[in-house]
Design an enzyme around this catalytic site. Structure first.
Site, PDB file in Angstrom:
ATOM      1  N   PHE A 138     -54.072  50.372 129.525  1.00  0.00           N
ATOM      2  CA  PHE A 138     -54.546  50.360 130.898  1.00  0.00           C
ATOM      3  C   PHE A 138     -55.028  51.772 131.221  1.00  0.00           C
ATOM      4  CE2 PHE A 138     -53.556  47.356 134.614  1.00  0.00           C
ATOM      5  CZ  PHE A 138     -54.084  46.268 133.959  1.00  0.00           C
ATOM      6  N   GLN A 252     -56.644  53.437 147.374  1.00  0.00           N
ATOM      7  CA  GLN A 252     -57.284  53.251 146.078  1.00  0.00           C
ATOM      8  C   GLN A 252     -58.393  52.219 146.153  1.00  0.00           C
ATOM      9  OE1 GLN A 252     -55.349  51.258 142.439  1.00  0.00           O
ATOM     10  NE2 GLN A 252     -55.232  53.443 141.971  1.00  0.00           N
ATOM     11  N   HIS A 254     -60.469  50.136 143.816  1.00  0.00           N
ATOM     12  CA  HIS A 254     -60.525  49.678 142.430  1.00  0.00           C
ATOM     13  C   HIS A 254     -61.983  49.682 141.981  1.00  0.00           C
ATOM     14  CE1 HIS A 254     -59.972  47.216 138.858  1.00  0.00           C
ATOM     15  NE2 HIS A 254     -58.667  47.301 139.006  1.00  0.00           N
ATOM     16  N   LEU A 271     -60.976  41.018 142.943  1.00  0.00           N
ATOM     17  CA  LEU A 271     -60.733  41.891 141.803  1.00  0.00           C
ATOM     18  C   LEU A 271     -61.188  41.275 140.483  1.00  0.00           C
ATOM     19  CD1 LEU A 271     -59.393  44.651 141.265  1.00  0.00           C
ATOM     20  CD2 LEU A 271     -57.307  43.401 140.701  1.00  0.00           C
ATOM     21  N   GLU A 274     -58.430  45.116 135.735  1.00  0.00           N
ATOM     22  CA  GLU A 274     -58.585  46.237 134.813  1.00  0.00           C
ATOM     23  C   GLU A 274     -58.348  45.807 133.375  1.00  0.00           C
ATOM     24  OE1 GLU A 274     -56.450  50.566 134.367  1.00  0.00           O
ATOM     25  OE2 GLU A 274     -57.225  49.959 136.325  1.00  0.00           O
ATOM     26  N   ARG A 305     -58.533  55.389 137.976  1.00  0.00           N
ATOM     27  CA  ARG A 305     -59.313  54.500 138.827  1.00  0.00           C
ATOM     28  C   ARG A 305     -60.201  55.253 139.809  1.00  0.00           C
ATOM     29  NH1 ARG A 305     -54.996  49.573 140.167  1.00  0.00           N
ATOM     30  NH2 ARG A 305     -55.219  48.562 138.141  1.00  0.00           N
ATOM     31  N   HIS A 369     -58.355  48.340 147.256  1.00  0.00           N
ATOM     32  CA  HIS A 369     -57.424  47.557 146.446  1.00  0.00           C
ATOM     33  C   HIS A 369     -55.952  47.838 146.719  1.00  0.00           C
ATOM     34  CE1 HIS A 369     -55.796  45.377 143.084  1.00  0.00           C
ATOM     35  NE2 HIS A 369     -55.411  46.462 142.447  1.00  0.00           N
ATOM     36  N   ARG A 403     -52.812  55.452 142.205  1.00  0.00           N
ATOM     37  CA  ARG A 403     -51.834  54.638 141.478  1.00  0.00           C
ATOM     38  C   ARG A 403     -52.284  54.369 140.060  1.00  0.00           C
ATOM     39  NH1 ARG A 403     -51.324  49.353 140.332  1.00  0.00           N
ATOM     40  NH2 ARG A 403     -52.905  48.623 141.807  1.00  0.00           N
TER      41      ARG A 403
END
Length: 599
Positions: A138, A252, A254, A271, A274, A305, A369, A403
């Protein structure tokens, strides 16, 4: 059904009726954090009948289910050199070192054990060939530590927790909108709200209240939540009760939310996990350039991100975006069978929309997000209000300025366990305090206001004003910010606040009533976001000020917002703590993802 009691002064109030429910622990929010806290309470010896989980939606239908890509924990399944200290170091680096190091370590230490516990409880993890819990890359993570269930991890996790809560006979109540916490002398007494099915008012008399009600990114125009989720409920309830909010300027965006007419309005901003990039997906602009080579040649699409989101925004701003205002995300170089196995929900979603991910790219653009900020809490999740706790996305401290992907689900179960254990110990040590006039006086005053709201025949549609609020935050507190824009946002917010006093609402069972309540919470939280973003005169993580583009070492501080005695916002800052020696060693070692292992 209770009639209004006399107030403390002996004066009678306008007619309003409500049910009273007595419970030791009231958990507001039925997602992973709330469910895990309730499980821990029962496992620590609290009678299930003394716990009640209340949600705005049907039980099991929480925003947790939209967390697709995975949940972090240093199991070392594929990379045995990984451990919890490196996970903590990655989290602090991604958070630009304004995280609370103690809370970060609480999560990262616990997660290997908690992931295995979920396995014992039957969570549907994806597996390696030898049957171990599989882990994937990730963004911004040094090793493969994101455990997953295809690309429906949040759904699998919540299903597991709901089944465990049912096995422990934890009571639940659905479709109840709690709109005010009831307090007296900095002590929580319970909460008041509305049963959205019946339209009746209800008051919960509780010794302890746990806010596990999600975050606040649903207040932005393009967002990855459903429209009636993540509207800042927990934050607004807390700050209006006397707690402090922290880090709310850090929102955040995304990198990969759906965009484009071909998907339809209902999918705008939703979304694209990821996990697509974690499995090797590549980003291209409209000219066919793999543009992350310009912005992050080492980590490419799996950089942090905030880095990837700003890169996409810059490509679009420079005229290299698609006609729909996005870029392309392409994983078609992978085998169809690989995509179907590793990304089943994404594959199915786009197939239903007429797009074959195994043959062509999908269009994406940044979408609001996750709110890194939330309610300020101590090491056990308790706020400055006695008996009031906040966990999950409602709390602040773990994520800092940005995050790490896969840490949201980790935080929910780690602090669900922490808070549940602390509350159980608290209950065992003391006697339950009976309801008093303070509870009912506070409840009556609020419910009279709700009754007036439900029957108001004003000029403004609550849903339309909520959309205006979302547009305001996108324009003035989006990916790129400056002082003039933030100040203009506050002026627009005051105009919107004035219009929100004259609403047209069609009763307590109507959607307009729910929208009106969401609007009230939204205005409160939007005010704190704009003010905190204006206060932080630097750029750090997800907070990018074009008039202060550099990170300032003097700003390694947290911004706190609270209400003063007349309800005005009061801002302050406090310094960030230091990590433990073990985590500092991991930071000094400089671990970093080598993206090119995916090529």
């Amino acid at each position: 059904m209770r009639d209004v009691p006399p107030t403390a002064t002996g004066e009678s109030a306008a007619a309003v009726e409500y049910d009273t429910v007595e419970v030791d622990v009231l958990v507001i929010g039925a997602g992973a954090a709330g469910a895990r806290a309730a499980i821990e309470l029962v496992d620590r010896g609290v009678d299930p009948e003394d716990v009640l989980v209340v949600g705005k939606r049907q039980h099991g239908d929480a925003h947790t289910t939209w967390a697709r890509g995975g949940v972090n924990g240093a199991l070392g399944t594929l990379d045995p050199e990984d451990d919890w200290t490196i996970h903590a170091a990655d989290t602090l680096n991604e958070g630009h070192h304004v995280n609370d190091p103690g809370k970060v370590e609480t999560v990262t230490r616990r997660m290997p054990r908690l992931l295995r516990q979920l396995d014992e409880w039957g969570m549907d993890y994806s597996r390696t060939d030898d049957g171990e819990i599989d882990q994937r890359y990730f963004g911004a993570q040094s090793f493969r530590r994101t455990a997953f269930a295809g690309d429906y991890t949040g759904e699998a996790l919540l299903d597991t927790l709901v089944e465990e809560a049912r096995a422990r006979s934890v009571p639940k109540r659905e479709n109840v909108f709690l709109s005010q916490l009831l307090t007296d002398e900095n002590r929580v007494l319970g909460a008041a709200g509305t049963d959205l099915d019946t339209g009746e008012f209800v008051v919960f008399d509780a010794d302890v209240v746990v806010l596990a009600a999600g975050g606040y990114t649903g207040l932005f125009e393009r967002h990855s939540s459903r429209d009636d989720e993540n509207t800042g409920d927990g934050l607004a309830l807390a700050v209006e009760a006397g707690a402090s909010l922290m880090d709310v300027e850090f929102v955040q965006f995304h990198p990969t939310g759906m965009v484009g007419d071909r998907y339809g309005e209902d999918w705008d901003g939703r979304l694209v996990t990821e996990a697509v990039r974690g499995e090797g997906g590549r980003l291209y602009n409209a000219a066919g350039e793999r543009f992350m080579e310009r912005y992050s040649p080492d980590q490419m699409e799996l950089d942090a991100r905030d880095v990837v989101a700003r890169a996409i925004a810059e490509e679009i701003e420079a005229g290299r975006g698609t006609d729909s205002g996005g870029v392309y995300l392409d994983i078609s170089h992978r085998e169809r069978s690989f995509i179907e196995e590793r990304l089943p929900r994404m594959y199915e979603r786009f197939a239903e929309l007429g797009v074959d991910m195994a043959e062509e790219p999908v269009e994406v653009a940044p979408t609001a997000h996750y709110g890194m900020g939330g309610v300020a809490v101590d090491d056990e999740g308790e706020t400055a209000v006695d008996g009031l706790y906040a966990i999950g996305e409602t709390m602040a401290g773990v994520h800092g300025a940005n995050r790490l992907g896969g840490n949201s689900l980790a935080e929910t179960i780690a602090f669900g366990e922490v808070a549940g254990a602390a509350i159980a110990e608290r209950l065992m040590a003391g006697e339950r305090e009976p309801a008093d006039n303070a509870l009912h006086d506070a409840a009556v005053a609020h419910l009279q206001g709700l009754s007036a709201l439900a029957n108001s025949d004003g000029a403004n549609d609550p849903a339309a004003l909520l959309e205006d609020l979302r547009s305001l935050l996108r324009e003035h507190a989006g990916i790129l910010r400056d002082d003039d824009g933030l100040a203009a946002g506050l002026e627009r917010l005051e105009e919107l606040r004035a219009r929100a006093t004259d609403l047209a609402v069609n009763g307590t069972t109507s959607r307009s009533y729910e929208f009106a309540l969401n609007l009230g919470f939204g205005v409160t939280v939007a005010d704190t976001v704009l003010r905190a973003a204006r206060e932080r005169t630097e750029s750090r993580g997800a907070h990018f000020r074009t008039d202060y583009p550099d990170t300032d070492a003097e700003w390694r501080r947290n911004v706190l917002v609270e209400r003063d005695s007349v309800g005005a916002a009061r801002l302050s800052t406090e310094p960030v703590g230091s990590p433990s020696e073990a985590v500092q060693e991991a930071l000094d070692a400089g671990y970093e993802l080598d993206y090119h292992q995916l090529e």
